[in-house]
Design a protein around this motif. Structure first.
Motif, PDB file in Angstrom:
ATOM      1  N   SER A 187     -24.343 -11.955  16.116  1.00  0.00           N
ATOM      2  CA  SER A 187     -22.946 -12.386  15.986  1.00  0.00           C
ATOM      3  C   SER A 187     -22.841 -13.609  15.075  1.00  0.00           C
ATOM      4  O   SER A 187     -21.859 -13.783  14.355  1.00  0.00           O
ATOM      5  CB  SER A 187     -22.368 -12.699  17.373  1.00  0.00           C
ATOM      6  N   SER A 215     -18.678 -12.712  19.855  1.00  0.00           N
ATOM      7  CA  SER A 215     -19.646 -12.234  20.844  1.00  0.00           C
ATOM      8  C   SER A 215     -19.393 -10.771  21.178  1.00  0.00           C
ATOM      9  O   SER A 215     -18.274 -10.399  21.512  1.00  0.00           O
ATOM     10  CB  SER A 215     -19.526 -13.074  22.123  1.00  0.00           C
ATOM     11  N   GLN A 216     -20.409  -9.970  21.051  1.00  0.00           N
ATOM     12  CA  GLN A 216     -20.280  -8.564  21.437  1.00  0.00           C
ATOM     13  C   GLN A 216     -19.950  -8.469  22.919  1.00  0.00           C
ATOM     14  O   GLN A 216     -18.956  -7.869  23.313  1.00  0.00           O
ATOM     15  CB  GLN A 216     -21.591  -7.821  21.127  1.00  0.00           C
ATOM     16  N   SER A 217     -20.813  -9.072  23.738  1.00  0.00           N
ATOM     17  CA  SER A 217     -20.698  -8.917  25.195  1.00  0.00           C
ATOM     18  C   SER A 217     -19.549  -9.739  25.773  1.00  0.00           C
ATOM     19  O   SER A 217     -18.975  -9.383  26.805  1.00  0.00           O
ATOM     20  CB  SER A 217     -21.994  -9.378  25.864  1.00  0.00           C
ATOM     21  N   THR A 244     -22.064 -14.365  26.609  1.00  0.00           N
ATOM     22  CA  THR A 244     -23.195 -15.200  26.201  1.00  0.00           C
ATOM     23  C   THR A 244     -22.976 -16.655  26.633  1.00  0.00           C
ATOM     24  O   THR A 244     -21.973 -17.289  26.273  1.00  0.00           O
ATOM     25  CB  THR A 244     -23.393 -15.085  24.674  1.00  0.00           C
ATOM     26  N   GLU A 294     -36.926  -7.803  16.288  1.00  0.00           N
ATOM     27  CA  GLU A 294     -36.633  -7.600  17.710  1.00  0.00           C
ATOM     28  C   GLU A 294     -37.048  -6.231  18.221  1.00  0.00           C
ATOM     29  O   GLU A 294     -37.435  -6.100  19.372  1.00  0.00           O
ATOM     30  CB  GLU A 294     -35.169  -7.921  18.066  1.00  0.00           C
TER      31      GLU A 294
END
Ligand code: M6R
Length: 366
Positions: free
Chosen positions: A61, A105-107, A110, A246
């Motif tokens: 992000s 932020s995707q979620s 965070t 990752e």
């Protein structure tokens, strides 16, 4: 539920033509040259007069934030600072009521990003959230915001969420430019018309999958890998490197191509694959000389090039083509082959692509 794909990550990579379309739906009107962002509409007056924007985020992000910096500065002419939320929150940053903070932020959960928002809010800043998960904590903490509408992202490696974040930032940059009058109506019409065709171009970029798989087979046993780009190709390089490390556990670094001579060039030898973002845009000639520097030291060059390119093809060991597009949309297109490249390398190395070791989908602890 993986829709016939071997992994969620691959499914999500292939969903991008649709997820980007969903993200733009009801927000762009190319014929009229209009961008509509209901979520931030009530802040239009404020946006016309702000002195700067601070973007806070983590990981992928944060890379989207760097792309946003290029776009907002280029089109809306508002200075932008992009901060790692984890660093920002523990400094004593200078924030006033005049600032707008964009949290990405995707979620939406965070921990560091939430703490950065809380701190900026206490100091009077206006907070815009760019989030994928509806009703998550970050949208609730924000004064206003824009959802990315990418749909649930299951793979730990962020793919479609990233391109949707970049799409929202593109829309915000155009929206602010329109409101501030820093873009002509005819330019906006042509950019929006092209943006509307980006999902189709992403579909074409996905068709290079077989070539990308061949390239992956050639470099899968490398211990290191460099990703280089210039301009908005630099955050793309950072994102390519993060994806590779990752999920495949290959040590990878993203760098601005011109910084190579200030250190990383010492790493180049025949063992070192170097992935270049070498599309035909304003930094094309400069990137070509960076490729020559790597070739002169026997590095293995993998180049992401514009379809029909001939110059880079003369030098690179492997070329992966993406459709031609305005520089504004380069990050959206150039990211696609890098996602596929890391995916195939990780699969070939027998890694757990969707659930890489030591990582969680949402990082709710600091
Ligand atoms: O949910 P968020 O966007 O706030 O997550 C931020 C990072 O943890 C996330 O982007 C992470 O870097 C991804 N695993 C990268 O693929």
């Amino acid at each position: 539920e993986k829709g016939g794909f071997d992994h969620f990550m691959l499914k999500e990579i292939y969903e991008q033509p649709r997820s980007i379309r969903d993200c733009m739906r009801g927000r762009i009107y190319p014929e009229e040259g209009k961008v509509q962002l209901g979520g931030i509409k009530e802040f239009v007056e404020k946006l016309k007069n702000i002195d700067r924007i601070i973007i806070v985020a983590c990981g992928t992000s944060w890379h989207a934030g760097l792309v946003g910096e290029y776009l907002i500065e280029e089109y809306a002419r508002i200075p932008v600072e992009v901060e790692y939320a984890s660093e920002f929150r523990y400094r004593n940053p200078i924030i006033t009521e005049k600032d707008v903070v964009i949290a990405i932020s995707q979620s939406g959960e965070t921990a560091d990003t939430m703490a950065a928002i809380e701190m900026a809010k206490e100091r009077g800043a206006t907070i815009f959230g760019i989030c994928n998960v509806a009703g998550a904590s970050i949208p609730r903490l924000s004064h206003a915001g824009v959802y990315t509408h990418a749909g649930p992202e299951i793979g730990v490696a962020s793919t479609k969420a990233f391109t949707a974040q970049v799409t929202v930032l593109t829309l915000m940059a155009f929206y602010m430019a329109q409101q501030k009058g820093t873009i002509t109506q005819s330019k906006l019409i042509s950019l929006l018309t092209e943006l509307d065709s980006i999902p189709d171009k992403i579909q074409i970029a996905l068709e290079s999958n077989d070539i990308i798989k061949e390239v992956a087979a050639k470099i899968k046993d490398s211990r290191n890998c460099l990703f280089l780009g210039r301009g908005s190709g630099f955050p793309v390089a950072l994102e390519g490197a993060l994806k590779l490390k990752e999920i495949s556990y290959i040590h990878a670094e993203g760098y601005p191509a011109a910084e190579m001579k200030h250190g990383p060039i010492a790493l180049i030898d025949e063992e070192m694959p170097v992935v270049f973002i070498a599309t035909q845009n304003s930094s094309y000639e400069k990137v070509i000389s960076n490729i020559q520097e790597v070739k002169a030291r026997k590095g293995k060059v993998i180049a992401i090039v514009t379809k029909g390119d001939t110059e880079v093809k003369k030098m690179a060991d492997y070329c992966i083509e993406i459709p031609d597009a305005d520089e504004a949309f380069l990050p959206l297109l150039a990211t696609i082959p890098l996602q596929l490249l890391s995916y195939h390398i990780a699969v070939m190395r027998g890694c757990n692509v969707d659930q890489p070791r030591n990582l969680a989908k949402s990082v709710t602890v600091e």
